[in-house]
Scaffold this motif. Structure first.
Motif, PDB file in Angstrom:
ATOM      1  N   GLU A   1      -2.465 -11.754  -6.310  1.00 16.52           N
ATOM      2  CA  GLU A   1      -2.573 -11.426  -7.730  1.00 16.52           C
ATOM      3  C   GLU A   1      -3.046  -9.989  -7.934  1.00 16.52           C
ATOM      4  N   ALA A   2      -2.619  -9.428  -9.068  1.00 19.37           N
ATOM      5  CA  ALA A   2      -3.068  -8.083  -9.429  1.00 19.37           C
ATOM      6  C   ALA A   2      -3.822  -8.157 -10.746  1.00 19.37           C
ATOM      7  N   CYS A   3      -4.833  -7.304 -10.864  1.00 16.77           N
ATOM      8  CA  CYS A   3      -5.672  -7.296 -12.070  1.00 16.77           C
ATOM      9  C   CYS A   3      -5.852  -5.865 -12.549  1.00 16.77           C
ATOM     10  N   VAL A   4      -5.752  -5.667 -13.853  1.00  9.31           N
ATOM     11  CA  VAL A   4      -6.125  -4.378 -14.425  1.00  9.31           C
ATOM     12  C   VAL A   4      -7.480  -4.589 -15.078  1.00  9.31           C
ATOM     13  N   SER A   5      -8.426  -3.694 -14.783  1.00 12.20           N
ATOM     14  CA  SER A   5      -9.802  -3.971 -15.169  1.00 12.20           C
ATOM     15  C   SER A   5     -10.506  -2.722 -15.671  1.00 12.20           C
ATOM     16  N   SER A   6     -11.350  -2.917 -16.670  1.00  8.83           N
ATOM     17  CA  SER A   6     -12.130  -1.785 -17.202  1.00  8.83           C
ATOM     18  C   SER A   6     -13.434  -1.612 -16.432  1.00  8.83           C
ATOM     19  N   THR A   7     -13.590  -2.317 -15.313  1.00 13.65           N
ATOM     20  CA  THR A   7     -14.826  -2.258 -14.525  1.00 13.65           C
ATOM     21  C   THR A   7     -14.846  -0.993 -13.655  1.00 13.65           C
ATOM     22  N   ASN A   8     -15.687  -0.976 -12.628  1.00 11.17           N
ATOM     23  CA  ASN A   8     -15.880   0.281 -11.890  1.00 11.17           C
ATOM     24  C   ASN A   8     -15.628   0.208 -10.390  1.00 11.17           C
ATOM     25  N   ARG A   9     -15.223  -0.947  -9.870  1.00  6.65           N
ATOM     26  CA  ARG A   9     -14.956  -1.026  -8.427  1.00  6.65           C
ATOM     27  C   ARG A   9     -13.723  -1.857  -8.148  1.00  6.65           C
ATOM     28  N   ASN A  10     -12.938  -1.400  -7.181  1.00 12.70           N
ATOM     29  CA  ASN A  10     -11.701  -2.098  -6.831  1.00 12.70           C
ATOM     30  C   ASN A  10     -11.610  -2.308  -5.327  1.00 12.70           C
ATOM     31  N   PHE A  11     -12.769  -2.410  -4.680  1.00 16.68           N
ATOM     32  CA  PHE A  11     -12.811  -2.588  -3.230  1.00 16.68           C
ATOM     33  C   PHE A  11     -12.096  -3.881  -2.825  1.00 16.68           C
ATOM     34  N   ILE A  12     -11.707  -3.958  -1.575  1.00 14.65           N
ATOM     35  CA  ILE A  12     -11.046  -5.160  -1.045  1.00 14.65           C
ATOM     36  C   ILE A  12     -11.908  -6.391  -1.330  1.00 14.65           C
ATOM     37  N   GLY A  13     -11.300  -7.376  -1.979  1.00 11.92           N
ATOM     38  CA  GLY A  13     -11.998  -8.646  -2.215  1.00 11.92           C
ATOM     39  C   GLY A  13     -13.086  -8.595  -3.266  1.00 11.92           C
ATOM     40  N   ARG A  14     -13.234  -7.484  -3.972  1.00  9.93           N
ATOM     41  CA  ARG A  14     -14.308  -7.340  -4.958  1.00  9.93           C
ATOM     42  C   ARG A  14     -14.236  -8.443  -6.029  1.00  9.93           C
ATOM     43  N   MET A  15     -13.032  -8.802  -6.457  1.00 15.23           N
ATOM     44  CA  MET A  15     -12.898  -9.759  -7.559  1.00 15.23           C
ATOM     45  C   MET A  15     -12.299 -11.081  -7.110  1.00 15.23           C
ATOM     46  N   GLY A  16     -12.307 -11.320  -5.787  1.00 17.36           N
ATOM     47  CA  GLY A  16     -11.753 -12.588  -5.311  1.00 17.36           C
ATOM     48  C   GLY A  16     -11.094 -12.412  -3.962  1.00 17.36           C
ATOM     49  N   SER A  17      -9.881 -12.913  -3.849  1.00 16.48           N
ATOM     50  CA  SER A  17      -9.186 -12.880  -2.552  1.00 16.48           C
ATOM     51  C   SER A  17      -9.098 -11.466  -1.987  1.00 16.48           C
ATOM     52  N   LYS A  18      -9.197 -11.371  -0.672  1.00 11.90           N
ATOM     53  CA  LYS A  18      -9.042 -10.062  -0.045  1.00 11.90           C
ATOM     54  C   LYS A  18      -7.600  -9.590  -0.144  1.00 11.90           C
ATOM     55  N   ASP A  19      -6.715 -10.486  -0.520  1.00  7.04           N
ATOM     56  CA  ASP A  19      -5.319 -10.108  -0.710  1.00  7.04           C
ATOM     57  C   ASP A  19      -4.956  -9.951  -2.187  1.00  7.04           C
ATOM     58  N   SER A  20      -5.965  -9.757  -3.025  1.00  2.00           N
ATOM     59  CA  SER A  20      -5.700  -9.444  -4.432  1.00  2.00           C
ATOM     60  C   SER A  20      -5.865  -7.936  -4.634  1.00  2.00           C
ATOM     61  N   GLN A  21      -5.388  -7.441  -5.762  1.00  2.00           N
ATOM     62  CA  GLN A  21      -5.390  -6.006  -6.040  1.00  2.00           C
ATOM     63  C   GLN A  21      -6.057  -5.741  -7.382  1.00  2.00           C
ATOM     64  N   VAL A  22      -6.950  -4.772  -7.412  1.00  2.00           N
ATOM     65  CA  VAL A  22      -7.583  -4.416  -8.681  1.00  2.00           C
ATOM     66  C   VAL A  22      -7.276  -2.955  -9.026  1.00  2.00           C
ATOM     67  N   TYR A  23      -6.747  -2.746 -10.235  1.00  2.00           N
ATOM     68  CA  TYR A  23      -6.485  -1.405 -10.766  1.00  2.00           C
ATOM     69  C   TYR A  23      -7.521  -1.112 -11.848  1.00  2.00           C
ATOM     70  N   LEU A  24      -8.265  -0.031 -11.689  1.00  2.00           N
ATOM     71  CA  LEU A  24      -9.271   0.319 -12.686  1.00  2.00           C
ATOM     72  C   LEU A  24      -8.667   1.233 -13.736  1.00  2.00           C
ATOM     73  N   ALA A  25      -8.941   0.925 -15.008  1.00  2.00           N
ATOM     74  CA  ALA A  25      -8.339   1.698 -16.090  1.00  2.00           C
ATOM     75  C   ALA A  25      -9.241   1.698 -17.312  1.00  2.00           C
ATOM     76  N   SER A  26      -8.836   2.451 -18.316  1.00  2.00           N
ATOM     77  CA  SER A  26      -9.581   2.504 -19.577  1.00  2.00           C
ATOM     78  C   SER A  26      -9.377   1.195 -20.341  1.00  2.00           C
ATOM     79  N   PRO A  27     -10.257   0.899 -21.290  1.00  3.96           N
ATOM     80  CA  PRO A  27     -10.079  -0.287 -22.127  1.00  3.96           C
ATOM     81  C   PRO A  27      -8.717  -0.288 -22.841  1.00  3.96           C
ATOM     82  N   ALA A  28      -8.252   0.872 -23.277  1.00  4.90           N
ATOM     83  CA  ALA A  28      -6.963   0.935 -23.982  1.00  4.90           C
ATOM     84  C   ALA A  28      -5.818   0.520 -23.060  1.00  4.90           C
TER      85      ALA A  28
END
Ligand code: SF4
Lengths: 170, 431
Positions: free
Chosen positions: B376-403
């Motif tokens: 799964e991929a997530c777009v997030s207004s948070t501040n970290r996108n390290f491996i496994g930060r938000m769940g599975s180590k095979d998920s992807q986090v993209y950090l972006a602005s609230p807009a």
């Protein structure tokens, strides 16, 4: 905690890259474990479980730059220590992680070229106060920074808790 | 010789005449903050063996990482901290439902003031540099030492000054600016340094937006990060504390290690995205192509404030979250929750198909309220996108602005807000 030695000898368990963050060292999902000894079970759990499985007491973890960046979680340093790691040697450390290591009595040694100057399995000799690392296997010296006097004091005391205990008892 | 703001605060806190970068000073601590990891601090403190903390009025404890308790283990640590707080007479304690994320609750309740030395057992304690405080993260055992004696040693940091002039383009915000800077300087680009932000573009920012800069400076290694102590800030603080406030500032002839100049309009043309799995892996949105997202997260100590919820509500008003995507919204504090409710933002977000989670860290640290599955991929207004930060180590986090988070929730993929809301409007809304 008993006092730590400033002269260490052991084998390199693993060599890691740049920017190894504390989420890699110790996943956030286990932050509600507040018994330091129990943290060792989850060391490197998501990315390098094989390192955790293979560590023998006194072995070294070597990395490139900015080791321990990210979260301030002390469990990252505790997991390394209680898994038996003898010292962490890296090109540079993120500041909170570095302080956590020293405060827990785990030597963190800055050596810019360490990741290039040794291979997994190599036997190293460390003299923390003198700032000397010798790769015994390859028969070569590895340049490293001397541990500052404050850190030396904490490492020999066995960490900040032991240090403060003694100070307040005195 | 002139001093930087970090030097000035450390001179005063250490009682010395002057300090220089790399010197070690022992400074008194004005405020010591912890969250759930107060349980680790408590254990170290008890081991040291002192009966009482040095000053219970200077300790603040705020539960936020796992609220309400998601497991019996957490409930037990919460319980232990509650008992400790009562036994030690620590009055500034924000239990579940009383506060929100520590970095929001602390300033919101008037605990932070310019010129303070503030330490917290959380790396994003740098956030409080937006209030002119020398504020930095420390570990739990070190905090136990502070609880014992009220002082801590610091190496005096060299200072990096970042001057931002010019006007932001439409839809570009403080988040894009700081991601752009981190992308340029790298994850260790400000290691051990103090950062001073200044310039017309910074002085026009809301306090909430300045907090984004100070918060994310940690992700380039900064020890502390300041934005200016000006009337915008002092007015904000006066509404929250009766304490006298001081207008601290660096000397005009302060010595900087480096000065970086940025033109907000010329240098940042489009939204900036931190791609998996590093905060300094920053790309402009248009360079990424089609990136489907399964989850969009709006919240955290970086971007869970009223202006963030406002811009999301504006983008999602009358629209629906894409069928492929879940939208999780987490107001950063109870206060923001209530304001957003009163202003109708939450109703708009829920009507669009978003889910509101209770004020706190939410899924940011990978514990609950929106954990990602493998693939799964997530777009997030948070501040970290390290491996496994938000769940599975095979998920992807993209950090972006609230807009961008809101626009991507509508599109089901990373999307520019201008593609969703046609007319162009500035991104920095009043809050
Ligand atoms: S929101 Fe995320 S980054 Fe901020 S304090 Fe909570 S866990 Fe840390």
């Amino acid at each position: 905690m008993s006092g730590g030695s400033l002269k260490l000898r052991g084998a390199v368990r693993a060599i890691l890259g740049d920017n190894i963050d504390t989420d890699i060292i110790y996943p956030g999902r286990y932050l509600n474990i507040t018994d330091r000894e129990l943290t060792a079970e989850h060391l490197f759990e998501l990315s390098y479980p094989e390192i955790r499985a293979a560590i023998r007491p006194g072995e070294f973890i070597v990395a490139r730059r900015n080791f321990g960046c990210g979260s301030s979680r002390e469990q990252a340093a505790a997991a390394l220590k209680f898994a038996g790691v003898g010292a962490v040697i890296a090109g540079s450390f993120a500041r909170i992680f570095y302080r956590n290591c020293i405060n827990l009595g785990l030597p963190a040694v800055i050596a810019p070229d360490a990741a290039l100057a040794c291979a997994a399995g190599d036997e190293l000799e460390l003299d923390l106060a003198a700032g000397e690392i010798r790769n015994v296997t390859q028969d070569r010296a590895i340049a490293s920074a001397r541990l500052d006097p404050r850190a030396v004091e904490l490492i020999t005391a066995g960490g900040l808790i032991a240090y403060l205990k003694r100070k307040h008892a005195a | 010789m002139g001093m930087t703001l970090a030097e000035k605060i450390l001179v005063r806190a250490s009682g010395r005449e002057s300090v220089a970068p790399d010197e070690v000073v022992v400074a008194r601590v004005d405020l010591a903050m912890s969250h759930e990891n107060a349980d680790l601090v408590r254990k170290s403190f008890l081991e040291i063996g002192r009966p009482h903390v040095w000053d219970p009025s200077k300790i603040v404890i705020i539960f936020d990482h796992r609220v309400p308790a998601e497991s019996e283990r957490t409930a037990t640590t919460h319980q232990a901290v509650r008992e400790f707080v009562a036994a030690q007479g620590i009055r500034h304690f924000y239990d579940v439902g009383r506060g929100g994320i520590c970095h929001q609750v602390l300033p919101e309740n008037g605990h932070v003031r310019p010129g303070m030395v503030l330490v917290g057992t959380d790396s994003h304690t740098t956030t409080h540099g937006a209030f002119g405080a020398f504020a930095t993260g420390i570990g739990a055992t070190e905090m136990a030492g502070v609880w014992t004696g009220g002082t801590l040693w610091f190496k005096v940091p060299a200072t990096l000054r970042i001057l931002v002039e010019g006007e932001f383009r439409p839809w570009i915000s403080a988040k894009d600016l700081i991601l752009y800077i981190i992308g340029r300087l790298g994850a260790a680009g400000a290691d051990y340094r103090a950062v001073e932000f200044d310039g017309a573009a910074i002085r026009r920012m809301t306090v909430a937006s300045r907090m984004v800069l100070a918060n994310l400076s940690m992700e380039m290694g900064a020890k502390v990060a300041f934005t200016p102590v000006d009337n915008t800030l002092l007015d904000w603080l006066r509404a929250r504390t009766p304490e006298p406030l001081e207008q601290v500032a660096p000397d005009p002839d302060a010595r900087y290690e480096r000065v970086l100049r940025i033109d907000a309009g010329e240098d940042i043309w489009e939204p900036q995205i931190a791609c998996p799995h590093a905060v300094d892996h920053v790309r402009p949105l248009s360079a990424l192509g089609d990136v489907p997202v399964h989850q969009a997260v709006l919240g955290s100590c970086t971007n869970g404030r009223l202006e963030d919820l406002a811009i999301a509500a504006r983008i999602l008003s009358g629209r629906k979250v894409h069928p492929r995507t879940r939208l999780v919204v987490i107001p950063a504090s109870q206060q923001i929750y209530r304001d957003a409710m009163r202003l109708g933002y939450l109703d708009t977000l829920v009507a669009a198909g978003g889910m509101i989670a209770p004020p706190g860290c939410g899924p940011c640290v990978g514990v609950h309220q929106g954990i990602l599955a493998a693939g799964e991929a997530c777009v997030s207004s948070t501040n970290r996108n390290f491996i496994g930060r938000m769940g599975s180590k095979d998920s992807q986090v993209y950090l972006a602005s609230p807009a961008v988070v809101a626009a991507s929730a509508v599109a089901g993929k990373l999307e520019h807000p201008a593609a969703i809301v046609k007319e162009s409007e500035p991104c920095l809304v009043e809050a």
